[in-house]
Scaffold this motif. Structure first.
Motif, PDB file in Angstrom:
ATOM      1  N   VAL A  28       0.872  -0.892   0.113  1.00 19.42           N
ATOM      2  CA  VAL A  28       0.078  -0.201  -0.033  1.00 19.42           C
ATOM      3  C   VAL A  28       1.135   1.841   0.185  1.00 19.42           C
ATOM      4  O   VAL A  28       1.689   1.084   0.747  1.00 19.42           O
ATOM      5  N   THR A  29       0.331   2.150  -0.660  1.00 15.03           N
ATOM      6  CA  THR A  29       1.183   3.960  -0.529  1.00 15.03           C
ATOM      7  C   THR A  29       0.280   4.921   0.047  1.00 15.03           C
ATOM      8  O   THR A  29      -1.074   4.596   0.217  1.00 15.03           O
ATOM      9  N   VAL A  30       1.022   5.877   0.858  1.00 15.11           N
ATOM     10  CA  VAL A  30      -0.134   6.381   1.423  1.00 15.11           C
ATOM     11  C   VAL A  30       0.634   8.002   1.120  1.00 15.11           C
ATOM     12  O   VAL A  30       1.494   7.850   1.036  1.00 15.11           O
ATOM     13  N   TYR A  77       0.884  21.198  -5.813  1.00 18.70           N
ATOM     14  CA  TYR A  77      -0.417  20.604  -5.165  1.00 18.70           C
ATOM     15  C   TYR A  77      -0.270  19.027  -6.113  1.00 18.70           C
ATOM     16  O   TYR A  77      -0.429  18.232  -4.750  1.00 18.70           O
ATOM     17  N   ALA A  78       0.267  18.867  -7.101  1.00 15.29           N
ATOM     18  CA  ALA A  78       0.567  17.476  -7.183  1.00 15.29           C
ATOM     19  C   ALA A  78       0.719  16.207  -6.558  1.00 15.29           C
ATOM     20  O   ALA A  78       2.074  16.570  -6.316  1.00 15.29           O
ATOM     21  N   SER A  79       0.657  14.970  -6.457  1.00 17.05           N
ATOM     22  CA  SER A  79       1.176  14.305  -5.638  1.00 17.05           C
ATOM     23  C   SER A  79       0.047  12.969  -6.544  1.00 17.05           C
ATOM     24  O   SER A  79      -0.644  12.878  -6.571  1.00 17.05           O
ATOM     25  N   ASP A  80       1.400  11.777  -6.473  1.00 21.96           N
ATOM     26  CA  ASP A  80       0.432  10.370  -6.966  1.00 21.96           C
ATOM     27  C   ASP A  80      -0.722  10.061  -5.595  1.00 21.96           C
ATOM     28  O   ASP A  80      -1.141   9.127  -5.995  1.00 21.96           O
ATOM     29  N   ASN A  81      -0.152  10.422  -4.170  1.00 20.46           N
ATOM     30  CA  ASN A  81      -1.139  10.427  -3.581  1.00 20.46           C
ATOM     31  C   ASN A  81      -2.196  11.784  -2.704  1.00 20.46           C
ATOM     32  O   ASN A  81      -2.160  11.482  -1.559  1.00 20.46           O
ATOM     33  N   PHE A  82      -1.823  12.639  -3.775  1.00 18.41           N
ATOM     34  CA  PHE A  82      -2.982  13.430  -3.247  1.00 18.41           C
ATOM     35  C   PHE A  82      -3.950  14.405  -4.435  1.00 18.41           C
ATOM     36  O   PHE A  82      -3.554  14.573  -4.823  1.00 18.41           O
ATOM     37  N   TRP A  83      -4.852  13.627  -4.092  1.00 19.35           N
ATOM     38  CA  TRP A  83      -6.145  13.962  -4.963  1.00 19.35           C
ATOM     39  C   TRP A  83      -6.825  15.554  -4.972  1.00 19.35           C
ATOM     40  O   TRP A  83      -7.117  15.693  -3.809  1.00 19.35           O
ATOM     41  N   GLN A  84      -7.255  15.555  -6.076  1.00 16.03           N
ATOM     42  CA  GLN A  84      -7.900  17.118  -6.154  1.00 16.03           C
ATOM     43  C   GLN A  84      -9.099  16.974  -7.428  1.00 16.03           C
ATOM     44  O   GLN A  84      -8.764  16.768  -8.132  1.00 16.03           O
ATOM     45  N   CYS A 114      -4.246  10.042  -0.834  1.00 20.24           N
ATOM     46  CA  CYS A 114      -5.397   8.790  -0.548  1.00 20.24           C
ATOM     47  C   CYS A 114      -4.199   7.583  -0.834  1.00 20.24           C
ATOM     48  O   CYS A 114      -3.520   8.477  -0.578  1.00 20.24           O
ATOM     49  N   THR A 115      -4.902   6.788  -0.101  1.00 18.82           N
ATOM     50  CA  THR A 115      -4.264   5.413  -0.721  1.00 18.82           C
ATOM     51  C   THR A 115      -4.515   4.052  -1.436  1.00 18.82           C
ATOM     52  O   THR A 115      -5.888   3.911  -1.674  1.00 18.82           O
ATOM     53  N   GLU A 116      -3.371   3.766  -2.385  1.00 21.31           N
ATOM     54  CA  GLU A 116      -3.527   2.825  -3.082  1.00 21.31           C
ATOM     55  C   GLU A 116      -2.678   1.104  -2.999  1.00 21.31           C
ATOM     56  O   GLU A 116      -2.060   1.527  -1.889  1.00 21.31           O
ATOM     57  N   ILE A 117      -3.307   0.474  -3.171  1.00 22.32           N
ATOM     58  CA  ILE A 117      -3.002  -1.047  -2.834  1.00 22.32           C
ATOM     59  C   ILE A 117      -2.535  -1.354  -4.198  1.00 22.32           C
ATOM     60  O   ILE A 117      -2.972  -1.225  -5.476  1.00 22.32           O
ATOM     61  N   PHE A 118      -1.196  -2.392  -4.207  1.00 21.18           N
ATOM     62  CA  PHE A 118      -0.665  -2.335  -5.552  1.00 21.18           C
ATOM     63  C   PHE A 118      -0.847  -3.710  -4.802  1.00 21.18           C
ATOM     64  O   PHE A 118      -0.313  -4.618  -3.845  1.00 21.18           O
ATOM     65  N   TYR A 119      -0.323  -4.967  -5.979  1.00 24.17           N
ATOM     66  CA  TYR A 119      -0.921  -6.484  -6.056  1.00 24.17           C
ATOM     67  C   TYR A 119       0.512  -6.965  -6.775  1.00 24.17           C
ATOM     68  O   TYR A 119       1.251  -5.799  -7.128  1.00 24.17           O
ATOM     69  N   ASP A 120       1.528  -7.997  -5.864  1.00 21.74           N
ATOM     70  CA  ASP A 120       3.387  -8.009  -5.885  1.00 21.74           C
ATOM     71  C   ASP A 120       2.980  -9.202  -7.596  1.00 21.74           C
ATOM     72  O   ASP A 120       2.337 -10.399  -6.188  1.00 21.74           O
ATOM     73  N   HIS A 121       2.926  -9.221  -8.452  1.00 21.88           N
ATOM     74  CA  HIS A 121       3.187 -10.242  -9.125  1.00 21.88           C
ATOM     75  C   HIS A 121       4.091 -11.664  -9.368  1.00 21.88           C
ATOM     76  O   HIS A 121       3.963 -12.307  -9.857  1.00 21.88           O
ATOM     77  N   GLY A 122       5.190 -10.753  -8.022  1.00 23.79           N
ATOM     78  CA  GLY A 122       6.171 -11.512  -8.210  1.00 23.79           C
ATOM     79  C   GLY A 122       7.939 -11.685  -9.099  1.00 23.79           C
ATOM     80  O   GLY A 122       7.273 -10.702  -9.708  1.00 23.79           O
ATOM     81  N   TRP A 162      -6.001  -0.399  -6.613  1.00 25.11           N
ATOM     82  CA  TRP A 162      -7.276   0.074  -6.064  1.00 25.11           C
ATOM     83  C   TRP A 162      -6.481   1.715  -5.281  1.00 25.11           C
ATOM     84  O   TRP A 162      -5.782   1.463  -4.978  1.00 25.11           O
ATOM     85  N   ASN A 163      -7.729   2.165  -5.519  1.00 26.64           N
ATOM     86  CA  ASN A 163      -6.977   3.352  -4.956  1.00 26.64           C
ATOM     87  C   ASN A 163      -8.391   4.384  -4.184  1.00 26.64           C
ATOM     88  O   ASN A 163      -9.199   4.054  -4.380  1.00 26.64           O
ATOM     89  N   LEU A 164      -8.118   4.782  -2.957  1.00 28.20           N
ATOM     90  CA  LEU A 164      -9.312   5.077  -1.753  1.00 28.20           C
ATOM     91  C   LEU A 164      -8.453   6.258  -1.493  1.00 28.20           C
ATOM     92  O   LEU A 164      -7.533   7.194  -1.573  1.00 28.20           O
ATOM     93  N   VAL A 165      -9.524   7.675  -2.084  1.00 23.46           N
ATOM     94  CA  VAL A 165      -9.692   8.632  -1.908  1.00 23.46           C
ATOM     95  C   VAL A 165     -10.354   9.906  -1.045  1.00 23.46           C
ATOM     96  O   VAL A 165     -11.780   9.052  -0.995  1.00 23.46           O
ATOM     97  N   PHE A 166      -9.929   9.996   0.087  1.00 25.39           N
ATOM     98  CA  PHE A 166      -9.873  10.963   1.195  1.00 25.39           C
ATOM     99  C   PHE A 166     -10.226  12.289   1.270  1.00 25.39           C
ATOM    100  O   PHE A 166      -9.570  12.993   1.692  1.00 25.39           O
ATOM    101  N   MET A 167     -11.591  12.387   0.690  1.00 28.54           N
ATOM    102  CA  MET A 167     -12.006  13.798   0.942  1.00 28.54           C
ATOM    103  C   MET A 167     -12.139  14.554   2.000  1.00 28.54           C
ATOM    104  O   MET A 167     -13.088  14.468   2.099  1.00 28.54           O
ATOM    105  N   GLN A 168     -10.855  15.295   2.560  1.00 31.30           N
ATOM    106  CA  GLN A 168     -11.477  15.928   3.492  1.00 31.30           C
ATOM    107  C   GLN A 168     -11.015  17.628   3.935  1.00 31.30           C
ATOM    108  O   GLN A 168     -11.048  17.859   5.204  1.00 31.30           O
ATOM    109  N   PHE A 169     -10.135  17.918   3.040  1.00 28.85           N
ATOM    110  CA  PHE A 169     -10.314  19.698   2.916  1.00 28.85           C
ATOM    111  C   PHE A 169     -10.797  19.862   0.979  1.00 28.85           C
ATOM    112  O   PHE A 169     -11.390  19.295   0.403  1.00 28.85           O
TER     113      PHE A 169
END
Length: 881
Positions: free
Chosen positions: A126-128, A161-168, A178-186, A208-215
């Motif tokens: 996961v990334t945050v 402002y741009a970030s791979d883990n900050f959405w607007q 946002c937090t992203e979930i990655f799968y490791d293919h090996g 999967w990408n989970l975006v938390f709109m809090q601002f």
């Protein structure tokens, strides 16, 4: 797990967790004119997130049809070259509108992936966002993800402002981490985890990408917490299907394998790994669903993107040796794969097949001639430059690009796509120069090619519509499905060309007229009027009764009500353009418009949102001009004289040597459209929307006349209703809302304080109930009247007060769920693990739990088992002494 089952399990899982299953919206956005196509699941909920719309639910889930093949979001060129790019895809998503937030969003995602879908936890990374300690803590402490598989991602390449883990959503407005979930293919696949130098490899794939709109971000870049944070997530169905079906490429999943097999069947291709089959399989999905949602092939806008995708698929079929129409035959394969999930596709199957077949038949013949010309040009390049120098590539000339487009209808990007495969560059600048020369020659000679393949060599249409809405005319030509005919009968759709007409043909942003053509033997309903040559009007419609023949006399009558609404909006657009230049500055220039009976939509050059105060000024200026009730004056003069006289020429419009100059109020523009006789005929003018459509381009929508009156009346009714609900007068509504908001905030603070005090008091009282078991203080209790969110704080207080103890507290929520928190003081964690204790109790409650040795959380739903589970804590401790 089949793709259909994956989709079904996703929706059922979130439905079982209180989410309303919402059907996929149209690929043509109904609430966002800034988007060419719906490109994610959140598009249909955009107004809900911004507070403009209310839904009867606070949790939603959907499988959204999405297209990324034009405009800002365009994956078309990558399709066929990568394992995961598509023009059409399905976005699985769950959404919270001020309900749950980070903890539950992460829990839902983790549970679905690891328990419902059964993915191995050690395969997930996961990334945050770098500053989101809360999300990091949830992944680490609650979900139990090792810290080495939780990656903090910071600002992207130094952008402000741009970030791979900050959405607007835009430069201003709702945003958040946002937090992203990655799968490791090996290890067998090259690539590194996100954030590493090898992150562009294919080993670690975001699913999967989970975006938390809090601002809320203001124009200065300041972030203010939203009163009701929201959640917006997106997981590509094709990507998760590839993971669950143990394949690396999306094109290897069951859904695509069926479509690839169909494409192979229709092209007689035996190599199922051929990339052209992948392109065709991808494109049949995009084309079919676009047609289902009302898009048809054309030379502009969404229709042009559809035409590009169709022709790209046909070219790949041709590359496989198929020179006859085949693409439309794949619709039945698509219905077999996706018809159950999307019944509208099965219902529209015959119409989709018809549209695709007509487009194929129109292009397939010229495709062969065009491909021969291109192959010849590429061969000549290879002969003249067989071994290009290092760092350079051979170039296809702009003249050849233009000839392919102008003569054979090859979109430039289609030719570029073919050249890309041959490692040949294209001369775009040369193409643009050739296009400019063609426009200038056409303007000088007045000779234009027939639109949509129609061949017409008769006289021009005499337009009577400036002064009359009705006239008697003669039918000069009839067309059915692009072919010229002598007669059309009842039920047939056709295009009618007249020697003269009162119908205005769409031009300059003004929509074409509707109405009827009536002869002694036929009634033809005109639905739209378009130019098929610069001075030849085509009346598009259907024979309602009888039969219509070339040479017939008809009475052509325009729909007067629709025309009157349209001209009010058109005339108001001229006044608004002038007013915008006065308020915002002379840099304001039209960049596109659409005027019809419902509204005027006006795009213009401006580099910032138009403030509410400036919108009000524009409205005041326009309405003041309307009240002067000046007469509208139109003159025909030489183009150069018109411009010298102060008339404004509009961006993107084509003008001849002679132009029509329109003076309306304080505005003077070149315009061939129809208008009101006096400014007072416009009635009321009201701006209803302002937005950005591109860098440096803004859009305003406005209404006039009875439409504006209805809008104002509805707004007034809403204000009156709101004032009544808040027991105040409409004039005082704003102050009352502010007062109520302050009261709510105050009550929320008091409630939080009361909860905290209650939890503290409860904790102090509970400490006396701890029992000594073999020298260990043990406290296991269900607490009443305490919010489950307060349990962790209570456990921390009790651990501190008791000094050396094992503590477990449980509380019931209003929804009937049980929350359990366990804590063990540091001196006892070698013998007693809080995570083990919570897991043991949670299993008895029909749930799951876990965490660190000193603090853990869990729960369940079996209320009857709670007393015995709490009593069993004593035995659990004794077994470990």
């Amino acid at each position: 797990m089949k793709t259909a089952e994956i989709r079904k399990k996703f929706l059922e899982y979130f439905q079982s967790n209180g989410h309303t299953v919402v059907a996929s919206s149209s690929l043509v956005p109904g609430n966002d004119p800034t988007l060419l196509f719906t490109n994610s699941g959140m598009v249909q909920f955009k107004d809900v997130f911004t507070g403009k719309d209310m839904r009867p639910y606070t949790r939603a889930t959907s499988s959204q049809r999405s297209v990324r093949a034009g405009g800002k979001h365009n994956d078309l060129e990558n399709v066929g070259y990568t394992a995961r790019h598509h023009t059409f895809f399905e976005m699985l998503g769950n959404f919270s509108f001020g309900d749950y937030f980070k903890h539950d969003a992460i829990r839902f995602a983790w549970t679905l992936l690891t328990e419902v879908y059964g993915l191995p936890k050690d395969k997930l990374w996961v990334t945050v966002y770098q500053e989101d300690d809360e999300a990091f803590g949830i992944w680490r402490d609650v979900m139990g993800v090792p810290v080495e598989r939780i990656i903090r991602i910071g600002d992207n390449k130094g952008a402000r402002y741009a970030s791979d883990n900050f959405w607007q959503m835009a430069d201003t407005g709702p945003c958040g981490p946002c937090t992203e979930i990655f799968y490791d293919h090996g290890e067998g696949i090259w690539g590194g985890p996100p954030g590493s130098p090898e992150e562009d490899g294919d080993r670690y794939i975001e699913i999967w990408n989970l975006v938390f709109m809090q601002f809320e971000r203001d124009v200065a870049g300041n972030l203010t917490p939203l009163p009701k944070p929201c959640v917006d997530t997106g997981m590509g169905l094709e990507r998760i299907a590839a993971v669950l079906q143990h394949v690396h490429s999306n094109y290897e999943i069951d859904l695509f394998q069926g479509l690839i097999a169909g494409a192979a069947r229709e092209t007689n291709c035996t190599d199922l790994q051929n990339n052209s089959l992948k392109v065709i399989a991808d494109h049949i999905r995009a084309c079919s669903f676009l047609i289902v949602d009302g898009v048809i092939p054309s030379n502009e806008g969404r229709g042009y993107v559809l035409r590009r995708i169709i022709r790209r698929a046909l070219r790949h079929g041709y590359q496989l040796g198929q020179t006859k129409p085949f693409f439309y035959l794949l619709v039945k394969d698509l219905v077999n794969e996706m018809g159950a999930a999307y019944p509208e596709l099965a219902k529209a199957q015959s119409r989709v097949e018809q549209v695709l077949r007509q487009e194929e038949e129109r292009f397939v013949e010229t495709l062969e001639h065009g491909m021969k010309l291109l192959e010849t040009a590429l061969s000549e390049i290879a002969l003249t430059d067989p071994a290009p120098s290092a760092g350079t590539a051979p170039i296809l000339s702009g003249t050849t690009l233009f000839t392919l487009y102008d003569t054979y209808g090859f979109p430039v990007d289609l030719t570029a796509d073919i050249c890309r495969e041959r490692h040949v560059e294209v001369d775009i600048d040369g193409y643009e120069r050739a296009m400019t020369r063609q426009r200038e020659q056409a303007k000088a000679s007045g000779k234009f090619k027939m639109a949509e393949g129609l061949t017409y060599s008769g006289t021009q249409t005499q337009f009577e519509g400036y002064e009359h809405l009705e006239c008697v005319a003669t039918v000069l030509a009839l067309y059915v499905e692009g072919s010229q005919v002598d007669q059309v009968t009842s039920g047939q759709q056709a295009i009618v060309v007249l020697d003269k007409t009162p119908f205005y043909a769409e031009s300059g942003g003004q929509a074409g007229d509707a109405g009827v053509l009536q002869s002694t033997s036929a009634l033809f309903v005109v639905l739209d009027t378009q130019k098929i040559q610069p001075a030849v009007f085509g009346h598009h419609g259907q024979v309602s009764q009888g039969s219509l023949k070339v040479g017939d006399k008809v009475t052509a009558e325009v729909d007067a009500l629709k025309r009157s609404k349209t001209i009010r909006n058109h005339s108001a657009t001229h006044l608004m353009h002038k007013a915008l230049r006065e308020v915002l500055g002379p840099h304001v220039q039209q960049r596109g418009s659409l005027v019809d009976a419902d509204k005027t939509r006006f795009d213009f050059a401006h580099d910032a949102p138009v403030s509410a105060a400036d919108i009000e000024k524009v409205e005041q200026i326009v309405n003041a001009e309307i009240l002067t009730n000046q007469a509208t004056v139109a003159e025909v003069m030489a183009y150069d004289d018109a411009v010298k006289g102060g008339a404004m020429a509009l961006f993107g419009e084509k003008y001849g040597d002679t132009v029509r100059v329109l003076d309306i109020g304080f505005s003077r523009e070149l315009c061939g459209g129809t208008h009101v006789k006096r400014t007072g005929d416009i009635g009321l003018f009201k701006i209803t929307a302002e937005s950005g459509v591109a860098a440096g381009v803004r859009r305003i929508e406005a209404i006039t006349g009875d439409n504006a009156l209805t809008w104002v009346q509805r707004l007034n009714a809403t204000v009156v209703k709101a004032a009544l609900a808040l027991k105040t007068q409409p004039a005082d509504l704003s102050d009352r809302i502010i007062l109520v908001q302050d009261q709510i905030k105050s009550l929320e603070r008091e409630l939080d304080q009361a909860r905290s005090k209650l939890a503290s008091n409860a904790g102090n009282a509970l400490s006396d109930q701890a029992i000594n078991i073999g020298g260990v203080l043990v406290l296991a209790q269900e607490v009443q009247g305490v919010d489950p969110k307060e349990l962790r704080g209570m456990v921390d207080q009790l651990k501190a007060k008791l000094g050396s103890a094992v503590v477990l507290l449980a509380a019931r929520s209003a929804e009937g769920k049980i929350s359990v928190v366990a804590g063990v003081t540091s001196d006892l964690t070698s013998k007693f693990k809080a995570g083990d204790l919570v897991a043991d109790v949670s299993v008895q409650l029909g749930g799951k739990g876990g965490g660190r040795p000193d603090m853990a959380m869990g729960g369940g739903t079996n209320l009857e088992a709670l007393p015995q589970a709490i009593t069993g804590v004593k035995a659990w401790v004794e077994s470990r002494i």
